[in-house]
Design a protein around this motif. Structure first.
Motif, PDB file in Angstrom:
ATOM      1  N   GLU A 138       0.628  -1.070   0.041  1.00  0.00           N
ATOM      2  CA  GLU A 138      -0.024   0.319   0.062  1.00  0.00           C
ATOM      3  C   GLU A 138       0.562   1.244   0.072  1.00  0.00           C
ATOM      4  OE1 GLU A 138      -2.475  -0.279   3.320  1.00  0.00           O
ATOM      5  OE2 GLU A 138      -3.935  -2.459   2.219  1.00  0.00           O
ATOM      6  N   VAL A 139       2.284   1.126   0.214  1.00  0.00           N
ATOM      7  CA  VAL A 139       2.940   2.434   0.333  1.00  0.00           C
ATOM      8  C   VAL A 139       3.386   2.883  -0.991  1.00  0.00           C
ATOM      9  CG1 VAL A 139       5.088   3.374   1.624  1.00  0.00           C
ATOM     10  CG2 VAL A 139       3.845   1.849   2.598  1.00  0.00           C
ATOM     11  N   LEU A 140       3.627   1.247  -1.849  1.00  0.00           N
ATOM     12  CA  LEU A 140       4.009   1.880  -3.007  1.00  0.00           C
ATOM     13  C   LEU A 140       3.483   1.696  -3.971  1.00  0.00           C
ATOM     14  CD1 LEU A 140       7.686   0.158  -2.779  1.00  0.00           C
ATOM     15  CD2 LEU A 140       7.402   2.242  -2.513  1.00  0.00           C
ATOM     16  N   ASN A 141       1.953   1.701  -3.845  1.00  0.00           N
ATOM     17  CA  ASN A 141       0.749   1.315  -4.583  1.00  0.00           C
ATOM     18  C   ASN A 141       1.032   0.421  -5.736  1.00  0.00           C
ATOM     19  OD1 ASN A 141      -2.175   1.848  -5.432  1.00  0.00           O
ATOM     20  ND2 ASN A 141      -1.841   3.236  -6.575  1.00  0.00           N
TER      21      ASN A 141
ATOM     22  N   ILE B  70       4.889 -11.923 -13.452  1.00  0.00           N
ATOM     23  CA  ILE B  70       5.720 -11.917 -12.355  1.00  0.00           C
ATOM     24  C   ILE B  70       5.734 -11.031 -11.680  1.00  0.00           C
ATOM     25  CG2 ILE B  70       8.063 -12.077 -11.685  1.00  0.00           C
ATOM     26  CD1 ILE B  70       8.664 -13.300 -14.530  1.00  0.00           C
ATOM     27  N   LEU B  71       5.656 -11.066 -10.161  1.00  0.00           N
ATOM     28  CA  LEU B  71       5.677  -9.753  -9.804  1.00  0.00           C
ATOM     29  C   LEU B  71       6.623  -8.906  -8.830  1.00  0.00           C
ATOM     30  CD1 LEU B  71       2.399 -10.834  -7.130  1.00  0.00           C
ATOM     31  CD2 LEU B  71       2.228  -9.645  -9.138  1.00  0.00           C
ATOM     32  N   HIS B  72       6.585  -7.974  -8.416  1.00  0.00           N
ATOM     33  CA  HIS B  72       8.153  -7.065  -8.534  1.00  0.00           C
ATOM     34  C   HIS B  72       8.500  -7.977  -7.420  1.00  0.00           C
ATOM     35  CE1 HIS B  72       9.197  -5.093 -11.918  1.00  0.00           C
ATOM     36  NE2 HIS B  72       7.116  -4.798 -11.561  1.00  0.00           N
ATOM     37  N   ARG B  73       9.572  -7.846  -6.378  1.00  0.00           N
ATOM     38  CA  ARG B  73       9.377  -7.957  -4.902  1.00  0.00           C
ATOM     39  C   ARG B  73       9.939  -6.923  -4.478  1.00  0.00           C
ATOM     40  NH1 ARG B  73      14.444  -8.869  -2.061  1.00  0.00           N
ATOM     41  NH2 ARG B  73      14.844 -10.227  -0.414  1.00  0.00           N
ATOM     42  N   SER B  74       9.404  -6.963  -2.945  1.00  0.00           N
ATOM     43  CA  SER B  74       9.735  -6.276  -2.160  1.00  0.00           C
ATOM     44  C   SER B  74      11.113  -5.672  -1.253  1.00  0.00           C
ATOM     45  CB  SER B  74       7.676  -5.789  -1.405  1.00  0.00           C
ATOM     46  OG  SER B  74       7.597  -5.167  -1.696  1.00  0.00           O
TER      47      SER B  74
END
Length: 64
Positions: free
Chosen positions: A10-13, A49-53
């Motif tokens: 939610e911070v990086l949306n 492919i989702l980005h890794r936090s």
């Protein structure tokens, strides 16, 4: 080794992956395994492919 979920930062949306390791899984891999896995995944670009936090370690050697 664990389960991967789709989550929302939610911070990086943006959508991110959330990998929960099975109990004792860190004892079965080399120290750099998860870092290499994250580096490899971050070098890929594909809509599915989702980005890794960012992750890290806590003061008591727990990885997050």
């Amino acid at each position: 080794m664990g389960v991967v979920y789709r989550a929302r930062d939610e911070v990086l949306n943006r959508d991110v992956d959330l990998k929960l390791l099975a109990q004792g899984a860190l004892d079965k891999v080399s120290p750099g395994h998860l870092l290499r896995e994250a580096q490899t995944a971050s070098s890929l670009s594909h809509p599915n492919i989702l980005h890794r936090s960012p992750g890290g370690e806590t003061g008591n050697d727990s990885t997050w």
